[in-house]
Design an enzyme around this catalytic site. Structure first.
Site, PDB file in Angstrom:
ATOM      1  N   HIS A 241       4.441  -9.731 -11.825  1.00  0.00           N
ATOM      2  CA  HIS A 241       3.954  -9.591 -12.401  1.00  0.00           C
ATOM      3  C   HIS A 241       4.533  -7.829 -12.861  1.00  0.00           C
ATOM      4  CE1 HIS A 241       0.819 -10.964 -10.537  1.00  0.00           C
ATOM      5  NE2 HIS A 241       0.925 -10.933  -9.698  1.00  0.00           N
TER       6      HIS A 241
HETATM    7  C1  BDR Z   1      -0.473  -6.155  -9.236  1.00  0.00           C
HETATM    8  O1  BDR Z   1      -1.683  -6.359  -8.071  1.00  0.00           O
HETATM    9  C2  BDR Z   1       0.136  -6.006  -6.937  1.00  0.00           C
HETATM   10  O2  BDR Z   1      -0.865  -5.927  -5.682  1.00  0.00           O
HETATM   11  C3  BDR Z   1       0.802  -6.044  -7.773  1.00  0.00           C
HETATM   12  O3  BDR Z   1       2.302  -4.251  -7.403  1.00  0.00           O
HETATM   13  C4  BDR Z   1       0.808  -5.558  -9.139  1.00  0.00           C
HETATM   14  O4  BDR Z   1       0.968  -4.878 -10.036  1.00  0.00           O
HETATM   15  C5  BDR Z   1      -1.096  -7.678 -10.097  1.00  0.00           C
HETATM   16  O5  BDR Z   1      -2.109  -8.239  -9.749  1.00  0.00           O
END
Ligand code: BDR
Ligand code: CA
Length: 312
Positions: A241
């Site tokens: 992400h």
């Molecule tokens: C986001 O949530 C976190 O667990 C990850 O680092 C990312 O920023 C994805 O939903």
């Protein structure tokens, strides 16, 4: 000229890859890293940020600890995804570099007040508590921000932590509402785009084979967090992400999206933290964000491999 950024983060393996991508990229100058509570509590996120900088040989970049809990809610963490330390998968040494004494929110405020107006971009890749706190305390900084490029939210993919909400927004919807409501140039990297940024076995093995320490670290982190997403989504890999935000700054052409209105649900019984994205333009609410939708996966992973190869 390089773009000056502050990364606001809750590392997290994918946060770590985002930080490494920024450090490896001449287009980006990281002014500081501000830690926030999110994937794991603040004491771990600030520690992890320092470990990541030392892995990359960049102990010169200051790390600040920020808010240890959302504005009004109890902290929700994600050890089930990221492990007990938040960075499970690689055992990094305890950092020698110090944590800065200044609070992260003060650093954000001071930097925006002292750097030339319109020259600093904020890159929040965790819950938005630090950014919203800075806006509440010093509203004058909002007009001085060049842009905010954040990872959070979802529309077509809906939620990853509740059926309706993405983790970063769900942890602190009140903070997200303040940020999405501010008069600022906002770029949103939601799950819709990041769920197309799926790692592949070949890519992980390419990283593992790099003759540096950062490549194998990224491969081992990926091994760790992939297990959760593969099981959950039945996919071949896991979405990276947070690095998508930095990749967008380097090459926005890797992503497509629309300028639309996005509101944050703070009250819904089942939908707190939902990003209500008016993708189809059915409301008369004005656009407040560039909401990204698709990712050029191959080009993104080629960029990541090429850049991480430049690190120690
Ligand atoms: C986001 O949530 C976190 O667990 C990850 O680092 C990312 O920023 C994805 O939903
Ligand atoms: Ca994150």
């Amino acid at each position: 000229m390089a773009q000056n950024i502050i990364i606001d983060t809750d590392p997290g393996q994918d946060d770590a890859v985002a930080i490494l991508l920024a450090l490896a990229s001449p287009e980006i100058e990281v002014l500081g890293i501000t830690a926030v509570a999110g994937n794991v509590p603040l004491a771990l996120t600030e520690l992890n940020a320092r470990k990541i900088l030392e892995l990359a040989g960049r102990a010169d970049i200051p790390v600040f600890a920020g808010c240890n809990a959302p504005l009004t809610r109890k902290l929700i963490t994600a050890e089930h995804v990221h492990g007990k330390t938040g960075l499970d998968g690689v055992d990094l040494p305890a950092p020698a570099m110090p944590l800065q004494a200044q609070h992260a929110v003060d650093f954000i405020i001071d930097t925006l007040r002292t750097e030339p107006e319109g020259s600093v971009t904020l890159v929040p890749i965790g819950p938005l508590t630090n950014i919203a706190s800075a806006f509440q305390r010093a509203p004058d900084i909002i007009s001085r921000i060049k842009q905010i490029v954040l990872m959070g939210g979802a529309y077509f993919e809906v939620g990853n932590v509740t059926p309706a909400a993405e983790f970063n927004i769900h942890v602190d919807p009140e903070a997200a509402r303040i940020v999405f409501g501010a008069d600022v140039d906002l770029v949103v990297m939601p799950l819709d785009a990041t769920h197309e940024a799926l790692t592949s076995r070949d890519w992980v093995e390419t990283l593992r084979a790099l003759p540096n320490r950062s490549g194998p670290a990224v491969a081992s982190w990926t091994d760790f967090f992939e297990r959760f997403d593969k099981e959950k989504y039945g996919s071949q890999g896991a979405p990276l992400h947070d690095p998508c935000t930095i990749a967008w700054l380097i090459n926005p052409g890797l992503f497509t999206g629309r300028r639309i209105n996005v509101e944050i649900e703070t009250k819904g019984e089942f939908t707190a933290g939902m990003t209500v994205a008016d993708w189809w333009g059915v409301s008369d609410r004005p656009a407040n964000a560039l909401f990204l939708r698709h990712t050029d996966r191959d080009a993104l992973f080629a960029l990541l491999a090429e850049r991480i190869a430049r690190l120690p």
